[in-house]
Design an enzyme around this catalytic site. Structure first.
Site, PDB file in Angstrom:
ATOM      1  NE  ARG A  58      -5.194 -18.763 -39.125  1.00  0.00           N
ATOM      2  CZ  ARG A  58      -6.384 -19.227 -39.525  1.00  0.00           C
ATOM      3  NH1 ARG A  58      -7.404 -19.278 -38.691  1.00  0.00           N
ATOM      4  NH2 ARG A  58      -6.543 -19.660 -40.762  1.00  0.00           N
ATOM      5  CE1 TYR A 111       3.618  -2.534 -21.394  1.00  0.00           C
ATOM      6  CE2 TYR A 111       2.055  -3.021 -23.131  1.00  0.00           C
ATOM      7  CZ  TYR A 111       3.358  -2.896 -22.698  1.00  0.00           C
ATOM      8  OH  TYR A 111       4.385  -3.123 -23.564  1.00  0.00           O
ATOM      9  CG  ASP A 183      -2.202  -7.092 -17.679  1.00  0.00           C
ATOM     10  OD1 ASP A 183      -1.418  -7.947 -17.204  1.00  0.00           O
ATOM     11  OD2 ASP A 183      -1.891  -6.355 -18.632  1.00  0.00           O
ATOM     12  CE  LYS A 208       6.686  -7.380 -20.536  1.00  0.00           C
ATOM     13  NZ  LYS A 208       5.459  -6.607 -20.409  1.00  0.00           N
TER      14      LYS A 208
HETATM   15  C1  LIG Z   1       4.425  -6.019 -21.295  1.00  0.00           C
HETATM   16  C2  LIG Z   1       3.034  -5.909 -20.850  1.00  0.00           C
HETATM   17  C3  LIG Z   1       1.963  -6.102 -21.726  1.00  0.00           C
HETATM   18  C4  LIG Z   1       2.151  -6.342 -23.217  1.00  0.00           C
HETATM   19  O1  LIG Z   1       2.830  -7.529 -23.461  1.00  0.00           O
HETATM   20  P1  LIG Z   1       3.758  -7.791 -24.742  1.00  0.00           P
HETATM   21  O2  LIG Z   1       4.192  -9.197 -24.544  1.00  0.00           O
HETATM   22  O3  LIG Z   1       4.862  -6.791 -24.706  1.00  0.00           O
HETATM   23  O4  LIG Z   1       2.903  -7.609 -25.964  1.00  0.00           O
HETATM   24  C5  LIG Z   1       0.679  -6.044 -21.226  1.00  0.00           C
HETATM   25  N1  LIG Z   1       0.449  -5.781 -19.907  1.00  0.00           N
HETATM   26  C6  LIG Z   1       1.457  -5.582 -19.034  1.00  0.00           C
HETATM   27  C7  LIG Z   1       1.151  -5.296 -17.607  1.00  0.00           C
HETATM   28  C8  LIG Z   1       2.778  -5.629 -19.470  1.00  0.00           C
HETATM   29  O5  LIG Z   1       3.778  -5.419 -18.601  1.00  0.00           O
END
Ligand SMILES: *Cc1c(COP(=O)(O)O)cnc(C)c1O
Length: 408
Positions: A58, A111, A183, A208
């Site tokens: 962890r 998001y 982000d 992604k």
């Molecule tokens: C998918 C996404 C998230 C969240 O990510 P997870 O891996 O699904 O928890 C946060 N910000 C953006 C822009 C995203 O596309």
């Protein structure tokens, strides 16, 4: 090998690799929960931070460290911390950098769960927030308060594909004594490096583009300074949203081809976007690479490419959206994005179907909005799939407004 002054592709392939006694070429999976100390003194030194080394997974694991070091170098940050999911990254950042009584300003089309976590949960602990269209910097400047500690932007954002000037947002945040978090999921570090533009922290859903193969959920946070890195890491250790070593290995494997994948998908998207714009069933297209995009010039300045995310509006509204969804064969009918495969979704009938139409429209989710994450397949195959799916629209009665037509 020290890769810090090497090129981006060299970093992708080599940065952070932990060599082992057998000369393994990639970092192996250290599938262990804990690490034995040689003696009591070593244990004491590791806990005191006097000696480098692992203690407990962890807190840190070599397979995860390899990924963290790689992404930290790609984003030109001091250090990175990998999380179990993108939302693990968002929640760790909120909890590490905000306290009761603080205020955060954020992009309105951020998001969904990033906004939900703030408005439904952080608010219970006395954290205030304001959501504005940050593509217009005046909105951001006006929303700043004396207790604003964080400016949290997403650029490009989803599904509006709106772009925020990161360098200018950093100036506004810093002038008010706040930090800027970006982000960077939609751009990936290949197309945009927010820390170089003045941001303090960058985060990704590695689910992604970074992993890129639709087989892992994960997140990562990169901090510009040692102090911020330590603050975020300390929160993660207590929160426990850490990435698992097997997950880290999979992401490191996917990451090596990031530039190849992103460039190839963008090549496809840059041909698909104008094709859609000229299609008789399409009202408008949002692709940051198109001159018709309101922040096209800004995207050209602060990014090194336009990526592969396209939003477009079908003239036929809700019904047309359903028809296209039911007739695609190559494009996968799924949420998520940034993988090698083309994915398509229709928020009004899928992700946002449970929302009242008024609030859905206010959030920019129009009836005919389709989101396309363009993959790396052959261009002709993607185009002919879209062509035949859009061709089905004419075969049903077109309904502009389902409420007017008396449909639910
Ligand atoms: C998918 C996404 C998230 C969240 O990510 P997870 O891996 O699904 O928890 C946060 N910000 C953006 C822009 C995203 O596309």
């Amino acid at each position: 090998m020290d890769t810090r002054n090497k090129g981006f592709n060299t970093k992708l392939v080599h940065a952070g690799i932990r060599e082992d006694a057998h000369g393994s070429v990639v970092t192996p999976i250290y599938q262990t929960s804990t690490f034995a100390f040689r003696n009591a003194q070593q244990g004491a030194n590791r806990f005191a931070g006097i000696e480098d080394g692992y203690i407990y997974t962890r807190i840190g694991n070599p397979t995860t460290s390899a990924l963290e070091e790689n992404v930290a170098q790609l984003e030109n940050g001091f250090g990175a911390t990998a999380m179990a999911s993108g939302m693990g990254a968002v929640s760790t950042v909120y909890l590490a950098l905000l306290s009761g009584g603080d205020h955060m300003v954020s992009t309105d089309s951020v998001y969904g769960p990033s906004r939900g976590l703030m408005e439904k949960h952080m608010s219970r602990f006395g954290v205030e927030s304001t959501y504005v269209d940050t593509s217009d910097l005046e909105n951001l400047a006006k929303a700043m308060k004396v207790n604003t500690k964080l400016v949290y932007i997403e650029s490009p954002s989803n599904p509006a594909m709106s772009v925020t000037d990161i360098a200018a947002a950093a100036e506004i945040a810093h002038a008010a004594g706040a930090l800027l978090v970006v982000d960077n999921t939609f751009a990936s570090p290949h197309l945009q490096k927010p820390l170089d533009l003045g941001a303090d922290v960058v985060l990704h859903s590695v689910t992604k583009f970074i992993n890129g193969h639709a087989d892992i959920v994960g997140g990562i946070v990169v901090a510009k300074t040692e102090a911020l890195h330590k603050q975020i890491r300390a929160m993660l250790i207590n929160l426990g949203a850490n990435m698992d070593p097997h997950q880290s290995y999979m992401v490191s494997r996917g990451l090596k081809t990031l530039a190849l994948r992103v460039e190839r998908a963008e090549e496809n998207a840059s041909r698909i976007a104008p094709w859609l714009e000229a299609h008789p069933q399409v009202a408008w297209v949002r692709y940051i690479g198109l001159p018709s995009h309101p922040q096209h010039e800004l995207a050209r300045r602060q990014m090194t490419g336009f990526g592969s995310m396209i939003s477009f509006e079908l003239k036929g509204g809700m019904d047309a959206g359903r028809v296209v969804m039911d007739n695609v064969h190559l494009a996968g009918l799924a949420v998520s994005l940034g993988g090698v495969e083309t994915l398509i979704s229709h928020p009004a009938s899928m992700t946002h179907a449970g929302m009242a139409r008024e609030s859905r429209l206010a959030a920019g989710i129009t009836d005919g909005l389709v989101r396309l994450s363009v993959g790396i397949e052959d261009l002709d195959d993607i185009l002919s799939d879209l062509h035949q799916a859009l061709g089905h629209i004419g075969q049903v009665q077109q309904v502009e407004d389902p409420q007017l037509a008396g449909l639910p």
